[in-house]
Design a protein around this motif. Structure first.
Motif, short mmCIF file in Angstrom:
data_model
loop_
_atom_site.label_atom_id
_atom_site.label_comp_id
_atom_site.label_asym_id
_atom_site.label_seq_id
_atom_site.Cartn_x
_atom_site.Cartn_y
_atom_site.Cartn_z
N ARG A 103 36.00 38.79 38.33
CA ARG A 103 37.44 38.87 38.63
C ARG A 103 37.75 38.29 40.01
NH1 ARG A 103 40.49 40.31 33.95
NH2 ARG A 103 38.82 40.99 32.59
N LEU A 104 36.79 37.56 40.57
CA LEU A 104 37.07 36.78 41.78
C LEU A 104 37.18 35.33 41.36
CD1 LEU A 104 34.47 38.29 44.32
CD2 LEU A 104 36.83 38.99 43.93
N VAL A 155 35.96 34.70 35.40
CA VAL A 155 35.99 35.20 34.01
C VAL A 155 36.53 34.12 33.05
CG1 VAL A 155 38.29 36.28 34.12
CG2 VAL A 155 36.58 37.21 32.59
N ASP A 156 37.32 33.21 33.58
CA ASP A 156 37.89 32.15 32.75
C ASP A 156 37.05 30.86 32.80
OD1 ASP A 156 40.00 33.81 32.05
OD2 ASP A 156 41.20 33.23 33.78
N ARG A 199 43.12 43.30 39.62
CA ARG A 199 42.91 42.34 38.53
C ARG A 199 42.20 42.88 37.29
NH1 ARG A 199 40.54 37.60 42.46
NH2 ARG A 199 42.49 37.16 43.54
N ARG A 208 40.66 43.46 45.19
CA ARG A 208 41.01 42.44 44.20
C ARG A 208 40.74 42.97 42.79
NH1 ARG A 208 39.81 39.65 48.73
NH2 ARG A 208 40.82 37.66 49.10
N TYR A 209 39.65 43.71 42.64
CA TYR A 209 39.34 44.28 41.32
C TYR A 209 40.39 45.32 40.91
CZ TYR A 209 35.12 42.07 39.65
OH TYR A 209 34.27 41.16 39.10
N LEU A 267 39.87 32.33 38.21
CA LEU A 267 38.93 33.44 38.17
C LEU A 267 37.68 33.04 37.38
CD1 LEU A 267 41.06 36.68 37.68
CD2 LEU A 267 40.66 35.32 39.71
N ALA A 286 41.69 36.56 27.97
CA ALA A 286 41.52 35.87 29.24
C ALA A 286 41.98 36.80 30.35
CB ALA A 286 42.34 34.59 29.25
N SER A 287 41.75 36.43 31.57
CA SER A 287 42.05 37.33 32.68
C SER A 287 43.54 37.64 32.74
CB SER A 287 41.62 36.68 33.99
OG SER A 287 42.42 35.54 34.21
N GLY A 288 44.35 36.70 32.24
CA GLY A 288 45.79 36.91 32.31
C GLY A 288 46.32 36.62 33.70
N HIS A 289 45.41 36.25 34.61
CA HIS A 289 45.83 35.96 35.97
C HIS A 289 45.95 34.47 36.17
CE1 HIS A 289 45.87 39.70 38.30
NE2 HIS A 289 45.13 40.14 37.31
N PRO A 312 41.33 45.29 34.17
CA PRO A 312 42.04 46.29 33.36
C PRO A 312 41.54 47.71 33.57
CG PRO A 312 41.51 44.37 32.03
CD PRO A 312 40.86 44.17 33.36
N GLU A 327 36.61 32.53 46.06
CA GLU A 327 36.47 33.90 46.58
C GLU A 327 35.04 34.40 46.41
OE1 GLU A 327 40.99 35.64 45.73
OE2 GLU A 327 39.41 35.92 44.24
#
Lengths: 534, 256
Positions: free
Chosen positions: B92-93, B135-136, A299, A295-296, B133, A263-266, A301, B97
């Protein structure tokens, strides 16, 4: 199974080239470079034969450097081979050992690993001092190649959890590795003296012969000297290390195969109070792209790894010039190093801008009507590249001047060193924008390996192009070097401003040219990079 | 304003020796909900990519509301929105966003973008996940945020490639409701699918593509000819279902 995966990889490489003249040409150039490098490397190792007693010492050092280069450089240069995606094998009824062996064999299939193996095989000619040592040399080469292959596979999987952390932590970890490296090598490095190179080489080999590749090379020396027991013990030691690495590879691979896509981990992105996206006071598209790219950087990797790798590389460069003064002697050396650092910093972040967008590039293309849109887009992207690079380059300029030209340390000296660096950084950003439209390449989407390089057979050509761009940048900044020499410390602020202006002009020219070319080629670029490699 | 929202003439696309689209002529009336149907590999995605300016045709022309997509991309792209196959976004936004970024990319005023983005997130039932995000996101959420990004600049024509693929019935219902409301306002939707029931329910006109050619086009009722669209489609593309004797005798026999 290993043979099946090797054949699969060969089929994938051949399939990737079918019907694509540019890729086929790139592969041929890469293969030719590989053959030349293999021949050169083989000859180099074979020539150890003529060095007498020093051969083993040099062999130990060469084996260690070779292993370090093969195992680390592809990862940190973002050329990690990911033609075969391990995730594709998760559903097959394969035992972890079978998958691990198969993927390892596939990793050894390709121009670069074969060329490297051929090069190292030269030591079978160069190192043995008796016929009895030849089989030991063969075993030493095989074990060293296995060590390299295993390290190259394990590293990305081990580094991945680290890259899920915050960028500052990633950079700090990179710096910690650097400090450890410096501490480990300090005793030898600080006492380095080119006039006593033989003794120094022996001292270095004395330590390195306890590393696995050093042990392998030393085993050949021991066998040549008739000390077969020591040779066998050293080879057994290396074999144990290889077995442990193989066990680790099996474990991390098995874990990666059953782990869900990371997952993004964010946590949830912070909801901004204001309504816009990207900084105010600049054109909407430039601000939007700048905001997205930053942002990239924070965020993703791969981008985080890029920043950490740049920090590591600048640190290594600094360490090298600190302890080997001969590597950077003479007036203006700091400026020359800054050109190198600036060029690498810019190209590493800008040379494949559209490829980095990958499958999402369609949305950029949908909103692009012509060169004007692309100019705004590229301006935002290049501005974003300057944000993490400039503080690192500024620190590098100050430390580099302090180390290489201590007499010039201080603001004026640093400014004089920074001027060609600024120019190179800007010109290289422009060159990166141009490369982005002229040589876009798709990147494989591998959630388990953010260091994955371009599609099979393409990595070498991409590297050669980036090197050519670096050389061009060096040539382009010659006027700034001349200004530094002619005007001197008295005009340092003016020279720095001129360097920065020259760089900005280079970036501007690159953006304009790239936008004009890119507007015409955008559908072809989307077609080329819109589908992930492999 | 042109009578047709989209018109293609002799659209051809070759990939080396293979011809993916072999001369497609389409006329999509403005304000229609137009379905592009066909079996896998018929050339639907390639045709849509050429119409949206993402893939250069080998031959032929495309006009969108009178503007040539390939000669005047600025005018054409300003009036179209798209949700392509696979739907890869800037993952990743966060959802919010992504919408704000898309709006600014198209040069829209920040205030308008923010207001529309919030409204779209609410209507598409994404407001709770707006700051996560992309991605999730799940597949359905991705389709919805992709649709929101495609609608943000209020395009006159919307292109959707398999918009309901992999989407659960709840999300599909939400997407359908938004699309129906969108076409009621006079906008045009051109969408590709191989789910005949959906096409039958949503579209007023369709074109059937097979092996890179249009084999039938017109109002849905006309194409159906009294049968279900599914039966009419199978008759048009001429495929037969492999019967009991079609091999595979080994299937379902386990030893041990």
């Amino acid at each position: 199974m290993a043979w099946t995966l090797v054949r699969l990889k060969i089929s994938l490489i051949a399939g990737g080239l079918r019907g694509d003249v540019v890729r086929t040409l790139a592969f041929v150039v890469g293969a030719a470079t590989g053959v030349a490098a293999a021949a050169l490397g083989f000859t180099g190792f074979a020539l150890l034969r003529g060095l007498g007693d020093a051969a083993t010492d040099l062999g130990v050092v060469a084996f260690a450097v070779f292993t370090l280069t093969w195992a680390l450089v592809p990862v940190f240069a973002f050329r990690s081979d990911e033609t075969l995606d391990p995730a594709r094998f998760a559903l097959l009824p394969l035992r972890p050992g079978q998958a691990a062996a198969g993927l390892l064999a596939a990793a050894g299939t390709g121009v670069a690993p074969i060329a490297a193996t051929v090069a190292l095989s030269g030591s079978v000619v160069g190192l043995p001092r008796s016929a009895g040592a030849v089989p030991v040399a063969v075993a030493a080469v095989a074990l060293t190649v296995l060590t390299c292959l295993l390290l190259g596979r394990i590293l990305p999987l081990v580094l991945l959890p680290l890259l899920a952390r915050r960028p500052a932590e990633v950079v700090s970890a990179g710096m910690a590795v650097l400090v450890l490296l410096v501490a480990a090598g300090q005793r030898w490095l600080v006492t380095f003296d080119p006039d006593r190179s033989a003794a120094q080489l022996a001292a270095l080999a004395g330590w390195l012969r306890w590393t696995p590749p050093g042990m392998a090379a030393q085993a050949v020396g021991d066998a040549g000297a008739g000390n077969h027991l020591a040779a066998a013990a050293r080879l057994a030691g290396v074999a144990v290390v290889v077995a442990v690495l193989a066990w680790c590879w099996r474990r991390v691979l098995a874990a990666a195969l059953v782990a869900p896509a990371p997952a993004s981990g964010h946590p949830a992105a912070r909801r901004r109070g204001r309504r816009g996206f990207g900084p105010r006071g600049m054109p909407a598209r430039t601000a939007a792209v700048l905001g997205r790219e930053l942002r990239y950087t924070w965020r993703e990797p791969r981008r985080k790894a890029n920043v950490a790798t740049l920090a590591l590389l600048l640190g290594c460069l600094l360490m090298l010039v600190a302890v080997v003064p001969a590597a950077a002697a003479g007036p203006g050396a700091a400026g020359t190093l800054m050109v190198l650092a600036g060029g690498i910093a810019a190209l590493s972040s800008s040379a494949n801008y559209f490829g980095l967008q990958g499958a999402a590039l369609w949305s950029t293309a949908m909103a692009t009507g012509g060169a004007r849109d692309l100019r705004a887009e590229l301006a935002g992207a290049l501005l974003a590249a300057t944000v993490p690079a400039v503080p690192m380059l500024a620190a590098f300029a100050a430390l580099c001047t302090l180390v290489v030209q201590p007499d010039d340390a201080g603001l004026a000296g640093t400014a004089l060193a920074a001027a060609p660096g600024c120019a190179a950084f800007g010109v290289a950003l422009g060159a990166g924008a141009l490369l982005s439209v002229l040589l876009p390449y798709p990147l494989p989407e591998r959630p388990h390996n953010p260091f994955a390089g371009p599609g099979a057979g393409q990595g070498l050509v991409v590297s050669l192009t980036v090197m050519a761009a670096l050389l061009t940048v060096n040539v382009c900044v010659a006027p700034v070097h001349a200004a530094v020499h002619l005007l001197g410390p008295g005009a340092a602020p003016a020279v720095l401003a001129a360097g920065a202006g020259y760089g900005a002009l280079g970036a501007w020219a690159g953006i304009h040219l790239a936008a004009r070319i890119g507007a015409r080629r955008l559908p072809e670029i989307v077609e080329r990079v819109g589908r992930p490699a492999g | 304003m042109s009578e047709f929202a989209v018109q293609t003439r002799g659209l051809v696309r070759r990939f080396g020796e293979r011809t993916a689209v072999a001369g497609v002529d389409l006329a999509v009336p403005a304000g229609s909900f137009f379905g592009l149907v066909g079996p896998n590999g018929a050339g639907k995605t390639t045709t849509l990519s050429m119409i949206t300016g993402l893939l250069r045709p080998t031959a032929g022309s495309v006009t969108l509301l009178g503007d040539d997509v390939w000669r005047d991309p600025v005018a054409a792209k300003a009036r179209m929105g798209a949700l392509p196959e696979g739907l890869r976004l800037f993952e990743r936004l966060s959802g919010r966003e992504l919408l704000r970024y898309t709006g600014r990319l198209r040069g829209m005023p920040a205030g308008v973008v923010a207001a529309r983005a919030d409204e779209l997130l609410a209507v598409l039932d994404l407001d709770a996940a707006a700051d996560r995000l992309v991605v999730d996101y799940s597949t359905g959420m991705r389709k919805k945020i992709g649709l929101a990004a495609a609608l943000l600049h209020n395009p006159a024509v919307l292109f959707l490639d398999e918009p309901f693929e992999g989407v659960d019935p709840v999300s599909a219902g939400t997407i359908r409701a938004v699309l129906e409301r969108y076409t009621r306002s006079g906008a045009t939707v051109l969408f590709s699918s191989h789910v005949m029931e959906l096409v039958e329910r949503l579209c007023d006109r369709i074109a059937v593509l097979d092996q890179g050619r249009v084999v039938a086009a017109g109002p849905v009722a006309e194409i159906r000819g009294g049968r279900s669209l599914h039966e009419a489609f199978l008759a048009l593309v001429g495929r037969r279902t492999a019967g009991e004797d079609g091999g595979l005798a080994w299937l379902g026999r386990w030893s041990g």
